[in-house]
Design a protein around this motif. Structure first.
Motif, PDB file in Angstrom:
ATOM      1  N   HIS A 218       5.966  44.025  78.628  1.00 57.10           N
ATOM      2  CA  HIS A 218       5.101  43.001  79.213  1.00 57.10           C
ATOM      3  C   HIS A 218       3.937  43.658  79.948  1.00 57.10           C
ATOM      4  O   HIS A 218       4.117  44.604  80.714  1.00 57.10           O
ATOM      5  CB  HIS A 218       5.905  42.135  80.185  1.00 57.10           C
ATOM      6  N   LEU A 219       2.734  43.133  79.733  1.00 54.55           N
ATOM      7  CA  LEU A 219       1.540  43.646  80.404  1.00 54.55           C
ATOM      8  C   LEU A 219       1.107  42.725  81.531  1.00 54.55           C
ATOM      9  O   LEU A 219       0.986  43.145  82.676  1.00 54.55           O
ATOM     10  CB  LEU A 219       0.395  43.827  79.404  1.00 54.55           C
ATOM     11  N   LEU A 220       0.867  41.466  81.213  1.00 58.33           N
ATOM     12  CA  LEU A 220       0.452  40.504  82.225  1.00 58.33           C
ATOM     13  C   LEU A 220       0.584  39.093  81.665  1.00 58.33           C
ATOM     14  O   LEU A 220       0.583  38.899  80.442  1.00 58.33           O
ATOM     15  CB  LEU A 220      -0.971  40.765  82.696  1.00 58.33           C
ATOM     16  N   PRO A 221       0.711  38.089  82.535  1.00 58.90           N
ATOM     17  CA  PRO A 221       0.773  36.699  82.063  1.00 58.90           C
ATOM     18  C   PRO A 221      -0.591  36.228  81.612  1.00 58.90           C
ATOM     19  O   PRO A 221      -1.626  36.831  81.941  1.00 58.90           O
ATOM     20  CB  PRO A 221       1.245  35.938  83.308  1.00 58.90           C
ATOM     21  N   LEU A 222      -0.624  35.132  80.879  1.00 57.90           N
ATOM     22  CA  LEU A 222      -1.906  34.597  80.427  1.00 57.90           C
ATOM     23  C   LEU A 222      -2.803  34.229  81.597  1.00 57.90           C
ATOM     24  O   LEU A 222      -4.034  34.282  81.480  1.00 57.90           O
ATOM     25  CB  LEU A 222      -1.692  33.371  79.535  1.00 57.90           C
ATOM     26  N   SER A 223      -2.213  33.870  82.720  1.00 57.59           N
ATOM     27  CA  SER A 223      -3.008  33.508  83.890  1.00 57.59           C
ATOM     28  C   SER A 223      -3.823  34.684  84.416  1.00 57.59           C
ATOM     29  O   SER A 223      -4.784  34.492  85.167  1.00 57.59           O
ATOM     30  CB  SER A 223      -2.098  32.977  84.999  1.00 57.59           C
ATOM     31  N   GLY A 224      -3.451  35.907  84.021  1.00 58.84           N
ATOM     32  CA  GLY A 224      -4.192  37.090  84.438  1.00 58.84           C
ATOM     33  C   GLY A 224      -5.301  37.476  83.480  1.00 58.84           C
ATOM     34  O   GLY A 224      -5.996  38.467  83.699  1.00 58.84           O
ATOM     35  N   VAL A 225      -5.472  36.709  82.401  1.00 58.72           N
ATOM     36  CA  VAL A 225      -6.493  36.994  81.385  1.00 58.72           C
ATOM     37  C   VAL A 225      -7.671  36.053  81.587  1.00 58.72           C
ATOM     38  O   VAL A 225      -7.500  34.831  81.699  1.00 58.72           O
ATOM     39  CB  VAL A 225      -5.921  36.814  79.962  1.00 58.72           C
ATOM     40  N   HIS A 226      -8.871  36.588  81.639  1.00 56.23           N
ATOM     41  CA  HIS A 226     -10.065  35.761  81.799  1.00 56.23           C
ATOM     42  C   HIS A 226     -10.615  35.289  80.458  1.00 56.23           C
ATOM     43  O   HIS A 226     -11.083  34.158  80.332  1.00 56.23           O
ATOM     44  CB  HIS A 226     -11.144  36.543  82.555  1.00 56.23           C
ATOM     45  N   THR A 227     -10.561  36.166  79.452  1.00 58.88           N
ATOM     46  CA  THR A 227     -11.139  35.850  78.142  1.00 58.88           C
ATOM     47  C   THR A 227     -10.268  36.442  77.045  1.00 58.88           C
ATOM     48  O   THR A 227      -9.773  37.564  77.180  1.00 58.88           O
ATOM     49  CB  THR A 227     -12.573  36.416  78.016  1.00 58.88           C
ATOM     50  N   LEU A 228     -10.086  35.691  75.967  1.00 60.62           N
ATOM     51  CA  LEU A 228      -9.453  36.202  74.753  1.00 60.62           C
ATOM     52  C   LEU A 228     -10.469  36.128  73.629  1.00 60.62           C
ATOM     53  O   LEU A 228     -11.048  35.069  73.362  1.00 60.62           O
ATOM     54  CB  LEU A 228      -8.221  35.364  74.382  1.00 60.62           C
ATOM     55  N   ILE A 229     -10.703  37.262  72.971  1.00 64.54           N
ATOM     56  CA  ILE A 229     -11.559  37.289  71.792  1.00 64.54           C
ATOM     57  C   ILE A 229     -10.668  37.556  70.585  1.00 64.54           C
ATOM     58  O   ILE A 229      -9.980  38.582  70.526  1.00 64.54           O
ATOM     59  CB  ILE A 229     -12.650  38.375  71.894  1.00 64.54           C
ATOM     60  N   THR A 230     -10.655  36.628  69.642  1.00 65.26           N
ATOM     61  CA  THR A 230      -9.775  36.744  68.484  1.00 65.26           C
ATOM     62  C   THR A 230     -10.545  36.361  67.223  1.00 65.26           C
ATOM     63  O   THR A 230     -11.735  36.043  67.274  1.00 65.26           O
ATOM     64  CB  THR A 230      -8.519  35.863  68.657  1.00 65.26           C
ATOM     65  N   GLY A 231      -9.857  36.398  66.093  1.00 65.40           N
ATOM     66  CA  GLY A 231     -10.503  36.111  64.821  1.00 65.40           C
ATOM     67  C   GLY A 231     -10.594  34.623  64.544  1.00 65.40           C
ATOM     68  O   GLY A 231      -9.766  33.836  64.991  1.00 65.40           O
ATOM     69  N   ARG A 232     -11.602  34.231  63.774  1.00 61.93           N
ATOM     70  CA  ARG A 232     -11.780  32.819  63.449  1.00 61.93           C
ATOM     71  C   ARG A 232     -10.661  32.287  62.553  1.00 61.93           C
ATOM     72  O   ARG A 232     -10.540  31.079  62.340  1.00 61.93           O
ATOM     73  CB  ARG A 232     -13.144  32.600  62.785  1.00 61.93           C
ATOM     74  N   GLN A 233      -9.846  33.196  62.015  1.00 61.41           N
ATOM     75  CA  GLN A 233      -8.713  32.763  61.190  1.00 61.41           C
ATOM     76  C   GLN A 233      -7.579  32.170  62.033  1.00 61.41           C
ATOM     77  O   GLN A 233      -6.620  31.615  61.496  1.00 61.41           O
ATOM     78  CB  GLN A 233      -8.160  33.940  60.388  1.00 61.41           C
ATOM     79  N   ALA A 234      -7.663  32.299  63.355  1.00 59.98           N
ATOM     80  CA  ALA A 234      -6.631  31.743  64.228  1.00 59.98           C
ATOM     81  C   ALA A 234      -6.524  30.237  64.017  1.00 59.98           C
ATOM     82  O   ALA A 234      -7.535  29.525  63.994  1.00 59.98           O
ATOM     83  CB  ALA A 234      -6.956  32.058  65.687  1.00 59.98           C
ATOM     84  N   THR A 235      -5.308  29.748  63.861  1.00 58.95           N
ATOM     85  CA  THR A 235      -5.085  28.327  63.579  1.00 58.95           C
ATOM     86  C   THR A 235      -4.909  27.544  64.876  1.00 58.95           C
ATOM     87  O   THR A 235      -4.583  28.118  65.923  1.00 58.95           O
ATOM     88  CB  THR A 235      -3.821  28.152  62.734  1.00 58.95           C
ATOM     89  N   PRO A 236      -5.109  26.212  64.833  1.00 55.70           N
ATOM     90  CA  PRO A 236      -4.843  25.387  66.019  1.00 55.70           C
ATOM     91  C   PRO A 236      -3.410  25.546  66.521  1.00 55.70           C
ATOM     92  O   PRO A 236      -3.164  25.492  67.730  1.00 55.70           O
ATOM     93  CB  PRO A 236      -5.100  23.964  65.512  1.00 55.70           C
TER      94      PRO A 236
END
Length: 252
Positions: A218-236
């Motif tokens: 484990h690194l950190l919870p999502l609450s500790g992330v300000h921005t996620l950059i991912t691929g446009r292939q990510a589904t809803p």
């Protein structure tokens, strides 16, 4: 006791790909019935994969050499690297994590940047940045992990504790709604967690194949992330569970 057993089971899988119920029963000093119950509970979290007579690492969880992972999702990682690199501004101090996606960030940093300090635990990233004479580059030091060309504890942690960064570009092996951001290697996880602790803004860079995945450390919870950059292939279906903890998601 249950949490202790679960941690020991994960530790076993960190050393090898699989283990049988009978082996774990002897190792933990509990009945096979108890081991099966523990394995079923862990499997529901995605941390392990149940097999006939035992347990194994989840598919895709095994760590690959950097050269091999660089050949996966190449175009997506290149786009992520370009968008992430555009976030860096003159005068900033930036933590740049190890990995194939963060390497793309290094490749796309602008030669026009001035007064930028980049702190990295990746030897290959430091070499990539040599082409930019106006950047100040700090390599953390530490013990070498050849698989990722990365430097880990103890010296890396000591240096990072003395630096405060404006931005951290963080690579990972999994981004999950409940389990947060996770990584395959425990030694590298220490460095990544320390970087997150001392950065004003945490930007996770992860292609779509890592969304919904849980890895070992484990690194950190999502609450500790300000921005996620991912691929446009990510589904809803992949993205919707990440809300409302993570509101700034950029698909490229």
């Amino acid at each position: 006791m249950q949490k202790t057993r679960h941690s020991e089971i994960i530790s076993v899988l960190n050393e090898r790909d699989s283990a049988s119920v009978s082996e774990l029963s002897k190792l933990l000093g509990v009945s096979e019935v108890t081991v099966r119950s523990d394995l079923n509970a862990l499997a529901q979290t995605g941390l392990v994969r149940r097999t006939r007579g035992g347990v194994a690492r989840p598919l895709g969880m095994s760590e690959r050499p950097l050269e091999e992972s660089s050949k996966q999702q190449t175009a997506v990682k290149r786009r992520i690297g370009e968008v992430a690199a555009s976030m860096v501004q003159d005068g900033q101090t930036v933590f740049l994590d190890v990995g194939s996606t963060t390497t793309e960030i290094a490749r796309h940093l602008s030669p026009a940047l001035r007064g930028v300090t980049v702190v990295t635990s990746g030897l290959n990233i430091a070499l990539e940045l040599e082409r930019l004479p106006n950047l100040h580059i700090i390599v953390t030091g530490g013990s070498l992990r050849r698989l990722q060309h990365s430097l880990v504890s103890p010296y890396a942690l000591e240096l990072l504790s003395r630096i405060r960064a404006d931005l951290l570009f963080l690579g990972c092996n999994g981004v999950h709604a409940q389990h947060g951001v996770t990584n395959a290697n425990f030694d590298e996880a220490e460095v990544k967690t320390r970087m997150a602790e001392y950065a004003s803004q945490v930007v996770v860079v992860a292609d779509h194949s890592k969304l919904g995945v849980v890895s070992r450390a484990h690194l950190l919870p999502l609450s500790g992330v300000h921005t996620l950059i991912t691929g446009r292939q990510a589904t809803p279906e992949q993205l919707s569970p990440l809300f409302p903890d993570l509101t700034d998601i950029r698909t490229v």
